[in-house]
Design a protein around this motif. Structure first.
Motif, mmCIF file in Angstrom:
data_model
loop_
_atom_site.group_PDB
_atom_site.id
_atom_site.type_symbol
_atom_site.label_atom_id
_atom_site.label_comp_id
_atom_site.label_asym_id
_atom_site.label_seq_id
_atom_site.Cartn_x
_atom_site.Cartn_y
_atom_site.Cartn_z
ATOM 1 N N GLU A 33 0.841 -1.211 0.000
ATOM 2 C CA GLU A 33 0.000 0.000 0.000
ATOM 3 C C GLU A 33 0.878 1.265 0.000
ATOM 4 N N TRP A 34 1.930 1.283 0.860
ATOM 5 C CA TRP A 34 2.808 2.458 0.944
ATOM 6 C C TRP A 34 3.505 2.675 -0.414
ATOM 7 N N ILE A 35 4.042 1.605 -0.966
ATOM 8 C CA ILE A 35 4.818 1.765 -2.211
ATOM 9 C C ILE A 35 3.897 2.175 -3.360
ATOM 10 N N ARG A 38 2.508 5.859 -2.968
ATOM 11 C CA ARG A 38 3.515 6.934 -3.065
ATOM 12 C C ARG A 38 4.271 6.949 -4.380
ATOM 13 N N THR A 39 4.361 5.795 -5.032
ATOM 14 C CA THR A 39 5.241 5.744 -6.213
ATOM 15 C C THR A 39 4.584 5.169 -7.469
ATOM 16 N N GLY A 40 3.502 4.404 -7.321
ATOM 17 C CA GLY A 40 2.890 3.732 -8.480
ATOM 18 C C GLY A 40 3.633 2.468 -8.897
ATOM 19 N N ASP A 151 17.484 0.202 3.964
ATOM 20 C CA ASP A 151 16.942 1.566 3.911
ATOM 21 C C ASP A 151 15.661 1.551 3.075
ATOM 22 N N ARG A 152 14.534 1.444 3.755
ATOM 23 C CA ARG A 152 13.261 1.281 3.037
ATOM 24 C C ARG A 152 12.881 2.513 2.224
ATOM 25 N N SER A 153 13.468 3.682 2.582
ATOM 26 C CA SER A 153 13.072 4.895 1.850
ATOM 27 C C SER A 153 13.681 4.934 0.439
ATOM 28 N N THR A 154 14.688 4.100 0.170
ATOM 29 C CA THR A 154 15.245 4.074 -1.193
ATOM 30 C C THR A 154 15.092 2.716 -1.891
ATOM 31 N N CYS A 155 15.274 1.617 -1.149
ATOM 32 C CA CYS A 155 15.418 0.315 -1.838
ATOM 33 C C CYS A 155 14.173 -0.104 -2.606
ATOM 34 N N VAL A 156 13.005 0.373 -2.195
ATOM 35 C CA VAL A 156 11.770 -0.068 -2.876
ATOM 36 C C VAL A 156 11.564 0.640 -4.224
ATOM 37 N N LEU A 157 12.371 1.688 -4.459
ATOM 38 C CA LEU A 157 12.090 2.549 -5.623
ATOM 39 C C LEU A 157 12.732 2.068 -6.926
ATOM 40 N N LEU A 192 21.670 15.899 -2.458
ATOM 41 C CA LEU A 192 20.285 15.385 -2.401
ATOM 42 C C LEU A 192 20.159 13.955 -2.900
ATOM 43 N N LEU A 193 21.055 13.573 -3.798
ATOM 44 C CA LEU A 193 21.007 12.211 -4.331
ATOM 45 C C LEU A 193 22.450 11.774 -4.556
ATOM 46 N N VAL A 194 22.870 10.791 -3.804
ATOM 47 C CA VAL A 194 24.294 10.437 -3.783
ATOM 48 C C VAL A 194 24.465 8.925 -3.843
ATOM 49 N N GLU A 221 12.843 16.577 -1.314
ATOM 50 C CA GLU A 221 13.488 17.676 -2.064
ATOM 51 C C GLU A 221 13.664 17.307 -3.536
ATOM 52 N N ILE A 222 14.037 16.042 -3.780
ATOM 53 C CA ILE A 222 14.193 15.591 -5.174
ATOM 54 C C ILE A 222 12.855 15.720 -5.896
ATOM 55 N N TYR A 223 11.801 15.327 -5.225
ATOM 56 C CA TYR A 223 10.461 15.421 -5.815
ATOM 57 C C TYR A 223 10.175 16.870 -6.251
HETATM 58 N N1 ACO Z 1 7.562 1.742 3.372
HETATM 59 C C1 ACO Z 1 6.862 2.208 4.414
HETATM 60 N N2 ACO Z 1 7.116 3.391 4.983
HETATM 61 C C2 ACO Z 1 8.109 4.113 4.469
HETATM 62 C C3 ACO Z 1 8.885 3.680 3.388
HETATM 63 C C4 ACO Z 1 8.575 2.427 2.839
HETATM 64 N N3 ACO Z 1 9.242 1.911 1.802
HETATM 65 N N4 ACO Z 1 9.789 4.627 3.087
HETATM 66 C C5 ACO Z 1 9.607 5.629 3.974
HETATM 67 N N5 ACO Z 1 8.586 5.330 4.798
HETATM 68 C C6 ACO Z 1 8.026 6.137 5.873
HETATM 69 C C7 ACO Z 1 9.035 7.104 6.458
HETATM 70 O O1 ACO Z 1 9.807 6.471 7.447
HETATM 71 C C8 ACO Z 1 8.121 8.167 7.044
HETATM 72 O O2 ACO Z 1 7.630 7.711 8.280
HETATM 73 P P1 ACO Z 1 7.445 8.711 9.532
HETATM 74 O O3 ACO Z 1 6.479 9.741 9.054
HETATM 75 O O4 ACO Z 1 6.935 7.823 10.608
HETATM 76 O O5 ACO Z 1 8.805 9.263 9.762
HETATM 77 C C9 ACO Z 1 6.935 8.196 6.090
HETATM 78 O O6 ACO Z 1 7.000 6.954 5.349
HETATM 79 C C10 ACO Z 1 6.958 9.359 5.125
HETATM 80 O O7 ACO Z 1 8.241 9.412 4.534
HETATM 81 P P2 ACO Z 1 8.569 10.482 3.446
HETATM 82 O O8 ACO Z 1 9.958 10.292 2.961
HETATM 83 O O9 ACO Z 1 8.179 11.822 3.981
HETATM 84 O O10 ACO Z 1 7.537 10.042 2.318
HETATM 85 P P3 ACO Z 1 7.073 10.854 1.073
HETATM 86 O O11 ACO Z 1 5.621 11.025 1.147
HETATM 87 O O12 ACO Z 1 7.927 12.043 0.816
HETATM 88 O O13 ACO Z 1 7.378 9.808 -0.091
HETATM 89 C C11 ACO Z 1 9.016 9.302 -1.759
HETATM 90 C C12 ACO Z 1 8.688 9.313 -0.277
HETATM 91 C C13 ACO Z 1 8.113 8.326 -2.474
HETATM 92 C C14 ACO Z 1 10.479 8.861 -1.939
HETATM 93 C C15 ACO Z 1 8.829 10.736 -2.304
HETATM 94 O O14 ACO Z 1 9.533 11.659 -1.553
HETATM 95 C C16 ACO Z 1 9.179 10.869 -3.724
HETATM 96 O O15 ACO Z 1 8.430 10.493 -4.585
HETATM 97 N N6 ACO Z 1 10.367 11.431 -4.026
HETATM 98 C C17 ACO Z 1 10.885 11.472 -5.347
HETATM 99 C C18 ACO Z 1 12.174 10.828 -5.325
HETATM 100 C C19 ACO Z 1 12.387 9.808 -6.410
HETATM 101 O O16 ACO Z 1 11.510 9.209 -6.980
HETATM 102 N N7 ACO Z 1 13.637 9.616 -6.608
HETATM 103 C C20 ACO Z 1 14.097 8.657 -7.523
HETATM 104 C C21 ACO Z 1 15.525 8.889 -7.783
HETATM 105 S S1 ACO Z 1 15.754 10.465 -8.434
HETATM 106 C C22 ACO Z 1 15.168 10.423 -9.904
HETATM 107 O O17 ACO Z 1 15.224 9.409 -10.548
HETATM 108 C C23 ACO Z 1 14.503 11.616 -10.335
#
Ligand code: ACO
Length: 327
Positions: A33-35, A38-40, A151-157, A192-194, A221-223
């Protein structure tokens, strides 16, 4: 001889192994649901014992077949990647070896996710220098080798894959014309992205691989930057060619995230049915995203002969760009 460059062949390759969000739930603290919301992204391909050169080689074979060319006709091999097999030799050298050819000009190009569009512009420059140049341009990544699976905030993407095209000065019935490419960058937000682990991080034999070796990203910030930069550079391209978004038949944006794709499409007033999307099944394949999308859009008939196609890209650096291609 015209001043334009043409794309004579398209090809892409993705590893067979697909990981769904449900598969990731088993070893990452995340949910489908989270993935999805937030990302499609619903699944991504992940290599099994394959490298960036292996993926680029498979995509290159298809592009050469589509171009009806032998590998030996190539003069240059450009590979955009931030996950090359090694620092030395270049991945382009390894692709040349896999293709069984020699005496070409192999070069790796690094501009993170924007790398492929930067490589296309480099290919156009080589064609301008030498109209006989025949240039294989690949985007290839094994991003999953450099994500921190804790690192769940990056590995799922992210996901793995490769795409390739052949750029020449020769037009043909099946080729697509590269009308223009615009590139841009800024050097302020380098953090911002490293993906570290280079000379800024010296280590000695026996050291444990640390956090610096993996991808780090400030997603929010990247968004914000991505949804500003891509529409802005596309509008610059429209103004330069005296066209509007109404003239665009197909839009192929960098496949990072569905929310970014929708926001950019909306800002450009390009209706959803004109926007090519495959991020749902491949995730973000970085420099491979645009060439995979171009090849898949052509293969599936999403893009047709005569379609004016807008490409936009964005990545670490920060770097970004846009291109107009007439199929
Ligand atoms: N599963 C569940 N929860 C998660 C996950 C995950 N995989 N990742 C993060 N969370 C949690 C965080 O811990 C946070 O929890 P908290 O509020 O309790 O601290 C909560 O979700 C919200 O985290 P945010 O980082 O604020 O989530 P956001 O709504 O900003 O979405 C996302 C994150 C999808 C990465 C978004 O910022 C985004 O779309 N960014 C664009 C970046 C991108 O796509 N980059 C790709 C590489 S760059 C490029 O190619 C352009």
């Amino acid at each position: 001889m015209s001043n334009f460059s043409y794309i004579r062949g398209f090809g892409y390759y993705v590893p067979e192994r697909a990981y769904t969000n449900a598969d990731l739930e088993k070893f990452v603290d995340t949910t489908d649901e989270w993935i999805t919301t937030r990302t499609g992204i619903t699944e991504r391909r992940i290599v099994e014992n394959q490298t960036s050169a292996d993926l680029a080689f498979e995509a290159a074979k298809k592009a050469l077949e589509d171009a009806k060319m032998d590998a030996d006709e190539l003069t240059h091999i450009l590979v955009a990647t931030f996950t090359g097999d090694m620092y030395i030799p270049s991945t382009a050298c390894l692709v040349m070896k896999r293709l069984g050819i020699k005496n070409k000009i192999p070069i790796d190009i690094g501009a993170a996710c924007s790398g492929f569009v930067f490589a296309v512009e480099t290919a156009r420059a080589f064609v301008a220098l030498n109209p006989d140049a025949k240039i294989l341009v690949c985007g290839s990544e094994v991003v999953t080798s450099r994500v921190n699976w804790e690192d769940r905030s990056t590995c799922v993407l992210f996901g793995d894959g490769a795409g390739a095209i052949v750029v020449t000065s020769e037009n043909s019935d099946s080729s697509a014309k590269i009308i223009d490419v615009l590139l841009s960058s800024e050097g302020e937000d380098t953090a911002l992205l490293v993906r570290g682990g280079g000379s800024s991080c010296s280590y000695k034999m026996g050291d444990v691989v640390g956090d610096a070796h993996f991808v780090h990203m400030n997603g929010r910030e990247i968004y914000k930057k991505a949804v500003r930069a891509m529409p802005a550079i596309a509008k610059e391209l429209f103004a330069k060619h005296d066209i509007t978004s109404d003239d665009i038949d197909i839009f192929i944006p960098h496949q990072a995230n569905m929310r970014i794709i929708e926001a950019v499409g909306k800002k450009l007033n390009i209706p959803r049915e004109k926007v090519f999307v495959n991020v749902n099944k491949f995730g973000n394949t970085s420099a491979a995203s645009i060439p995979i999308a171009l090849a898949e859009a052509k293969e599936t008939g999403f893009v047709k002969k005569g379609d004016l196609t807008l490409v936009t890209t964005f990545g670490g650096g920060l770097t970004w760009g846009a291109s107009l291609i007439q199929f």
